[in-house]
Design a protein around this motif. Structure first.
Motif, short mmCIF file in Angstrom:
data_model
loop_
_atom_site.label_atom_id
_atom_site.label_comp_id
_atom_site.label_asym_id
_atom_site.label_seq_id
_atom_site.Cartn_x
_atom_site.Cartn_y
_atom_site.Cartn_z
N TYR A 289 0.82 -1.21 0.00
CA TYR A 289 0.00 0.00 0.00
C TYR A 289 0.86 1.27 0.00
O TYR A 289 0.38 2.34 -0.37
CB TYR A 289 -0.96 0.00 1.20
CG TYR A 289 -0.35 0.44 2.52
CD1 TYR A 289 -0.44 1.75 2.95
CD2 TYR A 289 0.31 -0.48 3.34
CE1 TYR A 289 0.12 2.15 4.16
CE2 TYR A 289 0.87 -0.11 4.54
CZ TYR A 289 0.77 1.22 4.96
OH TYR A 289 1.32 1.61 6.15
N ARG A 290 2.14 1.13 0.38
CA ARG A 290 3.05 2.28 0.36
C ARG A 290 3.88 2.32 -0.91
O ARG A 290 4.41 3.36 -1.28
CB ARG A 290 3.97 2.23 1.59
CG ARG A 290 3.22 2.28 2.90
CD ARG A 290 4.13 2.19 4.11
NE ARG A 290 4.82 3.46 4.36
CZ ARG A 290 6.13 3.63 4.35
NH1 ARG A 290 6.91 2.59 4.05
NH2 ARG A 290 6.67 4.80 4.60
N HIS A 291 4.03 1.18 -1.57
CA HIS A 291 4.79 1.09 -2.82
C HIS A 291 3.95 0.27 -3.81
O HIS A 291 4.15 -0.95 -3.94
CB HIS A 291 6.15 0.42 -2.59
CG HIS A 291 7.00 1.11 -1.57
ND1 HIS A 291 7.03 0.75 -0.24
CD2 HIS A 291 7.85 2.16 -1.71
CE1 HIS A 291 7.88 1.54 0.41
NE2 HIS A 291 8.38 2.41 -0.45
N PRO A 292 3.01 0.88 -4.49
CA PRO A 292 2.05 0.16 -5.34
C PRO A 292 2.69 -0.71 -6.41
O PRO A 292 2.05 -1.64 -6.91
CB PRO A 292 1.22 1.29 -5.97
CG PRO A 292 1.35 2.43 -5.01
CD PRO A 292 2.74 2.33 -4.46
N GLY A 293 3.93 -0.47 -6.77
CA GLY A 293 4.56 -1.27 -7.81
C GLY A 293 5.19 -2.55 -7.32
O GLY A 293 5.70 -3.33 -8.13
N GLU B 26 4.88 -6.20 -5.57
CA GLU B 26 3.96 -7.27 -5.19
C GLU B 26 4.41 -7.91 -3.87
O GLU B 26 5.59 -7.97 -3.57
CB GLU B 26 3.92 -8.35 -6.28
CG GLU B 26 3.31 -7.85 -7.58
CD GLU B 26 3.18 -8.96 -8.59
OE1 GLU B 26 3.86 -10.00 -8.40
OE2 GLU B 26 2.41 -8.81 -9.56
N THR B 27 3.44 -8.38 -3.10
CA THR B 27 3.75 -8.99 -1.81
C THR B 27 2.65 -9.94 -1.38
O THR B 27 1.49 -9.79 -1.80
CB THR B 27 3.95 -7.91 -0.72
OG1 THR B 27 4.25 -8.55 0.52
CG2 THR B 27 2.68 -7.08 -0.55
N GLY B 28 3.02 -10.89 -0.56
CA GLY B 28 2.03 -11.81 0.02
C GLY B 28 1.94 -11.66 1.52
O GLY B 28 1.32 -12.48 2.19
N ILE B 29 2.53 -10.59 2.07
CA ILE B 29 2.55 -10.35 3.51
C ILE B 29 1.69 -9.13 3.83
O ILE B 29 1.65 -8.16 3.07
CB ILE B 29 3.99 -10.11 4.01
CG1 ILE B 29 4.88 -11.29 3.63
CG2 ILE B 29 4.01 -9.89 5.52
CD1 ILE B 29 4.47 -12.59 4.25
N PRO C 177 8.79 -6.04 1.65
CA PRO C 177 9.90 -6.21 2.59
C PRO C 177 10.47 -4.92 3.13
O PRO C 177 10.91 -4.86 4.29
CB PRO C 177 10.93 -6.99 1.76
CG PRO C 177 10.11 -7.76 0.79
CD PRO C 177 8.96 -6.85 0.43
N THR C 178 10.47 -3.86 2.34
CA THR C 178 11.00 -2.58 2.80
C THR C 178 10.17 -2.02 3.95
O THR C 178 10.71 -1.36 4.86
CB THR C 178 11.03 -1.57 1.65
OG1 THR C 178 11.83 -2.10 0.59
CG2 THR C 178 11.62 -0.23 2.10
N VAL D 174 4.32 -10.85 16.87
CA VAL D 174 3.61 -11.78 16.00
C VAL D 174 3.58 -11.20 14.60
O VAL D 174 2.93 -10.19 14.36
CB VAL D 174 2.16 -12.03 16.50
CG1 VAL D 174 1.44 -12.98 15.55
CG2 VAL D 174 2.16 -12.59 17.91
N GLY D 175 4.30 -11.77 13.67
CA GLY D 175 4.29 -11.31 12.29
C GLY D 175 5.04 -10.01 12.08
O GLY D 175 6.03 -9.73 12.75
N TYR D 176 4.51 -9.21 11.16
CA TYR D 176 5.13 -7.93 10.81
C TYR D 176 4.11 -6.81 10.86
O TYR D 176 2.91 -7.04 10.68
CB TYR D 176 5.73 -8.01 9.40
CG TYR D 176 6.81 -9.04 9.26
CD1 TYR D 176 8.13 -8.75 9.57
CD2 TYR D 176 6.51 -10.33 8.80
CE1 TYR D 176 9.13 -9.71 9.45
CE2 TYR D 176 7.50 -11.29 8.67
CZ TYR D 176 8.80 -10.97 9.00
OH TYR D 176 9.78 -11.92 8.88
N GLN D 177 4.59 -5.59 11.10
CA GLN D 177 3.73 -4.41 11.13
C GLN D 177 4.25 -3.38 10.15
O GLN D 177 5.43 -3.38 9.78
CB GLN D 177 3.67 -3.82 12.54
CG GLN D 177 3.03 -4.74 13.57
CD GLN D 177 2.96 -4.12 14.95
OE1 GLN D 177 3.23 -2.94 15.12
NE2 GLN D 177 2.61 -4.93 15.93
N CYS D 178 3.37 -2.49 9.73
CA CYS D 178 3.75 -1.43 8.81
C CYS D 178 4.25 -0.21 9.60
O CYS D 178 4.00 -0.10 10.81
CB CYS D 178 2.57 -1.05 7.93
SG CYS D 178 1.20 -0.27 8.82
#
Length: 284
Positions: free
Chosen positions: A5-9, A11-14, A25-26, A33-37
Motif C-alpha cells: 500500500y506504500r509502494h504500489p509497484g 507485489e507482496t504476500g505479507i 519487505p521494505t 507476532v508477524g510484521y507491522q507497517c
C-alpha cells in the motif's frame, strides 16, 4: 498478487498484523507476532492484530484446540479399551441388527450422532498413533494460521463430510471409525494455505501422494472418509485463505468472512444431502 500500500509497484504476500494492509519487505517491521507497517509502529489508529484468515489473534496457547482434540481422541481410545462394546455403540453403521428380528441400529434408524462420534474412535494402537501424529504435525500450525473457531470448524466438518461419504458408499452393516477424514480435511486446508502463501508445494505433493497410496493400497482402509475429508478441507481452506485474505477495509473483511462461512455452509449442506439420500435408500 497484492501490492504494497506504500509502494504500489511492489507485489507482496505479507500483510501488517495490525491494520491488515499488504506490505513489501521494505515496509515490514518485525513484531512479536508477524510484521507491522511503519504507520502502525508509529502509533497510528489500527485494527486489532489478525491472522491470515482474518480472525483476531488470541492470547495463550496457539495449539490449544489441537491439544484438546488429541486429548478427546486418546480418552475415547482408552474408554474403548476398557469397554470394547463402545466401538459398536458409537461407530459408523448404516443399518445393522445383531440378530434376526432384533432392534435396528445405525444412522438410518435415527442415530445420526454416529456420524461424528465415529470420528473420535480408534481400536488399534497404530491407528490412533498415526492419526494423532498427523493431527499434531498438520493441525498445530493450521490452528495458529486460521484461529481456533475456524480451525475447529474445518476439523469437525471435514470429519462429517468423510462420514457422509462412507455412509453413502459402504455396506450398511460395515462398521467404520477413526479420525482419518478429519485429518485429511486439515491436510486439504493446509495445502491450500501453503499455495496461498506461495510456499514450495513439492513436499505437500509428495505427502499427498503417499497418503493417497496408503488410502487405496492396503485393505480395510476407508478411502471414502479420506477423500470426503480431503475435498471438504480443501473447499473450506479456499474460503478461509482466498485472495481476499489481505483486504484492508472493514467492508472487504466482512465480505471475506461471508465467503469463509459460505464455504463451510456449502460443505455442511452437501454432507447433509448425502446423509438424507442414503437414509432414504435404507429406510423401508
Amino acid at each position: 498478487m497484492d501490492t504494497c500500500y506504500r509502494h504500489p509497484g511492489r507485489e507482496t504476500g505479507i500483510s501488517c498484523t495490525r491494520c491488515d494492509r499488504p506490505i513489501c519487505p521494505t515496509c515490514m517491521i518485525s513484531a512479536s507476532v508477524g510484521y507491522q507497517c511503519p504507520e502502525c509502529v508509529r502509533g497510528a489508529p489500527a485494527a486489532v492484530p489478525r491472522n491470515i484468515a482474518g480472525g483476531a489473534l488470541t492470547a495463550g496457547d496457539p495449539h490449544l484446540v489441537t491439544k484438546i482434540l488429541m486429548g478427546i481422541n486418546i480418552a475415547v481410545f482408552l474408554a474403548v479399551l476398557a469397554n470394547p462394546a463402545l466401538a459398536l455403540d458409537l461407530g459408523l453403521l448404516g443399518r445393522y441388527a445383531e440378530y434376526f428380528g432384533g432392534p435396528v441400529e445405525g444412522v438410518s434408524s435415527g442415530q445420526y450422532y454416529r456420524l461424528l462420534t465415529s470420528v473420535f474412535l480408534h481400536q488399534e494402537w497404530w491407528h490412533i498413533a498415526s492419526n494423532m501424529l498427523g493431527l499434531w504435525v498438520i493441525g498445530g500450525p493450521l490452528e495458529a494460521a486460521l484461529g481456533r473457531a475456524r480451525y475447529l470448524t474445518v476439523y469437525l466438518l471435514s470429519g462429517l463430510a468423510g462420514s457422509a461419504l462412507v455412509y453413502l458408499l459402504t455396506a450398511p452393516n460395515q462398521a467404520t471409525l477413526g479420525a482419518s477424514g478429519a485429518i485429511f480435511g486439515l491436510f486439504g486446508a493446509t495445502a491450500v494455505l501453503m499455495r496461498r502463501l506461495k510456499y514450495d508445494m513439492r513436499p505437500v505433493g509428495v505427502m499427498l501422494a503417499l497418503m493417497l497410496a496408503m488410502t487405496f493400497i492396503p485393505e480395510g482402509v476407508s478411502w471414502q472418509a479420506h477423500i470426503g475429508g480431503l475435498v471438504a478441507g480443501a473447499v473450506m481452506g479456499a474460503g478461509m485463505v482466498g485472495p481476499a485474505a489481505v483486504a484492508p477495509s472493514p467492508e472487504a473483511r466482512r465480505k471475506r468472512a461471508a465467503a469463509q462461512w459460505s464455504a463451510c455452509v456449502l460443505v455442511l449442506c452437501a454432507s447433509l444431502a448425502l446423509i438424507l439420500l442414503r437414509t432414504a435408500e435404507l429406510t423401508p
